[in-house]
Design an enzyme around this catalytic site. Sequence first.
Site, PDB file in Angstrom:
ATOM      1  N   SER A 117     -10.162   5.450   0.989  1.00 33.36           N
ATOM      2  CA  SER A 117      -8.889   6.159   0.846  1.00 33.36           C
ATOM      3  C   SER A 117      -7.702   5.209   0.923  1.00 33.36           C
ATOM      4  CB  SER A 117      -8.776   7.164   2.001  1.00 33.36           C
ATOM      5  OG  SER A 117      -7.482   7.704   2.046  1.00 33.36           O
ATOM      6  N   TYR A 141      -7.881   9.325  10.413  1.00 34.67           N
ATOM      7  CA  TYR A 141      -8.666   9.464   9.183  1.00 34.67           C
ATOM      8  C   TYR A 141      -8.720   8.132   8.434  1.00 34.67           C
ATOM      9  CZ  TYR A 141      -9.595  10.467   4.310  1.00 34.67           C
ATOM     10  OH  TYR A 141     -10.094  10.418   3.037  1.00 34.67           O
ATOM     11  N   LYS A 145     -11.987   5.382   7.669  1.00 36.07           N
ATOM     12  CA  LYS A 145     -12.397   4.856   6.362  1.00 36.07           C
ATOM     13  C   LYS A 145     -12.400   3.323   6.372  1.00 36.07           C
ATOM     14  CE  LYS A 145     -13.184   8.648   4.113  1.00 36.07           C
ATOM     15  NZ  LYS A 145     -14.465   8.939   3.474  1.00 36.07           N
TER      16      LYS A 145
HETATM   17  N1  UFG Z   1       3.038  18.339   1.996  1.00 37.45           N
HETATM   18  C1  UFG Z   1       3.999  19.299   2.218  1.00 37.45           C
HETATM   19  N2  UFG Z   1       3.589  20.571   2.454  1.00 37.45           N
HETATM   20  C2  UFG Z   1       2.280  20.940   2.462  1.00 37.45           C
HETATM   21  C3  UFG Z   1       1.302  19.961   2.221  1.00 37.45           C
HETATM   22  C4  UFG Z   1       1.718  18.660   2.001  1.00 37.45           C
HETATM   23  O1  UFG Z   1       5.199  19.014   2.236  1.00 37.45           O
HETATM   24  O2  UFG Z   1       1.997  22.128   2.694  1.00 37.45           O
HETATM   25  C5  UFG Z   1       3.447  16.963   1.756  1.00 37.45           C
HETATM   26  C6  UFG Z   1       2.924  15.989   2.812  1.00 37.45           C
HETATM   27  O3  UFG Z   1       3.774  15.957   3.913  1.00 37.45           O
HETATM   28  C7  UFG Z   1       2.860  14.705   2.025  1.00 37.45           C
HETATM   29  C8  UFG Z   1       2.554  15.148   0.578  1.00 37.45           C
HETATM   30  O4  UFG Z   1       2.902  16.532   0.532  1.00 37.45           O
HETATM   31  O5  UFG Z   1       4.104  14.110   2.034  1.00 37.45           O
HETATM   32  C9  UFG Z   1       1.118  15.013   0.198  1.00 37.45           C
HETATM   33  O6  UFG Z   1       0.331  15.614   1.222  1.00 37.45           O
HETATM   34  P1  UFG Z   1      -1.219  15.909   1.039  1.00 37.45           P
HETATM   35  O7  UFG Z   1      -1.678  16.614   2.273  1.00 37.45           O
HETATM   36  O8  UFG Z   1      -1.469  16.574  -0.263  1.00 37.45           O
HETATM   37  O9  UFG Z   1      -1.851  14.476   0.925  1.00 37.45           O
HETATM   38  P2  UFG Z   1      -1.776  13.212   1.915  1.00 37.45           P
HETATM   39  O10 UFG Z   1      -0.903  12.199   1.231  1.00 37.45           O
HETATM   40  O11 UFG Z   1      -1.432  13.582   3.297  1.00 37.45           O
HETATM   41  O12 UFG Z   1      -3.271  12.758   1.947  1.00 37.45           O
HETATM   42  C10 UFG Z   1      -4.056  12.660   0.763  1.00 37.45           C
HETATM   43  C11 UFG Z   1      -5.480  12.983   1.120  1.00 37.45           C
HETATM   44  C12 UFG Z   1      -5.984  11.975   2.084  1.00 37.45           C
HETATM   45  C13 UFG Z   1      -5.764  10.582   1.542  1.00 37.45           C
HETATM   46  C14 UFG Z   1      -4.342  10.355   1.102  1.00 37.45           C
HETATM   47  C15 UFG Z   1      -4.218   9.026   0.432  1.00 37.45           C
HETATM   48  O13 UFG Z   1      -5.560  14.282   1.671  1.00 37.45           O
HETATM   49  O14 UFG Z   1      -7.346  12.199   2.279  1.00 37.45           O
HETATM   50  O15 UFG Z   1      -3.965  11.374   0.216  1.00 37.45           O
HETATM   51  O16 UFG Z   1      -3.018   8.891  -0.267  1.00 37.45           O
HETATM   52  F1  UFG Z   1      -6.048   9.677   2.474  1.00 37.45           F
END
Ligand code: UFG
Length: 329
Positions: A117, A141, A145
């Site tokens: 990741s 997390y 990884k």
């Molecule tokens: N976000 C919101 N509201 C939500 C969900 C997400 O504002 O309801 C925002 C988060 O704060 C973040 C962005 O949208 O800024 C993306 O969030 P995600 O949860 O979709 O993804 P993440 O970037 O947190 O994580 C994802 C995967 C991980 C991986 C990561 C690597 O879930 O497993 O990408 O870039 F490690």
Amino acid sequence: MNVLVTGGAGYIGSITTEELIKQGHTVIVADNLSRGHYRAVAPEASFIQANLDDQQKLDDIFASNRIEAVMHLAAYTSVEQSMAEPGKYFRNNVVCGINLLDSMIKHGVKRIVFSSSAAVYGEAAEAAITEDSPTNPVNAYGDSKLIFENILRWYGKTYNLEHTSLRYFNVAGASKNYGADHNPETNLIPIIIKVALGQKEFLSLFGNDYDTRDGTCIRDYINVVDIARAHIMALEKGGGGAYNLGNGEGFSVAEVIEAARKVTGCEIPVKLCPRRAGDPAMLVASYKRAKECLGWQPQHSALETIIDSAWQWQRSHPQGYGGGQENKP
Ligand code: UFG
């Protein structure tokens, strides 16, 4: 090739299985169905319900199937949950992975593609992260990884294990048949689609005070089908450390919401909320290494294309795979 796919009933595993089968491989899926869905497993694949904490079961799988390579995708994947229950994440994502490697070595299986990741990088020091960028995970997390990538390196040195770690950036979208069905769903794009479908009242926007162009976090969204293709290229081209898999372009949360409004024609109400723990401000990939060494590049990863594929799948599967009682082999 006979390929064991751990986590093959999960989101990325199911679509990787689908691609492997399309390209003529034989697939054995091992999944404990704690997060995955039996209905997400392509009917052409063999399915074994297995917990990777069960070494005997793993040994039995290798003893009774002529497995030539492993794709290891079984893992817990929520950044948020990993901050609340780190032990659970390290046990599942690290300890169970070691069990898998030990069974592989015992049965002479020397090739593995690992689902890593972008979370291994933590706060990005560069606008485009390369595989040589510093790794400083800011959540449990991501560290789980990174730790497993290092374990692979030592198994490589000690046992000549050919290992490739694919560092996914923000995987989203769907194939025609398979898509994202997490409970709870924590990823941005599937949640936005739920709001568009009226299954959720509003999107919680986690922070607009980051040091980015519009204050919301920037991510690199990549189509799950492109990710699945990369696994097969990594399998065929052999071992070689870590590869970033991203689109090379960053979009802010606000930009994703706007794009989703265009694709779906729905309003998508948003409520501003505090920052979420463990969220780096910006993560954008350079995928140069994957392009040069694997011949991989994104083909279906324009933001609108990704959102549209998720929209089509979630519209045709409003309850996901159905969950509950249907989730039985
Ligand atoms: N976000 C919101 N509201 C939500 C969900 C997400 O504002 O309801 C925002 C988060 O704060 C973040 C962005 O949208 O800024 C993306 O969030 P995600 O949860 O979709 O993804 P993440 O970037 O947190 O994580 C994802 C995967 C991980 C991986 C990561 C690597 O879930 O497993 O990408 O870039 F490690």
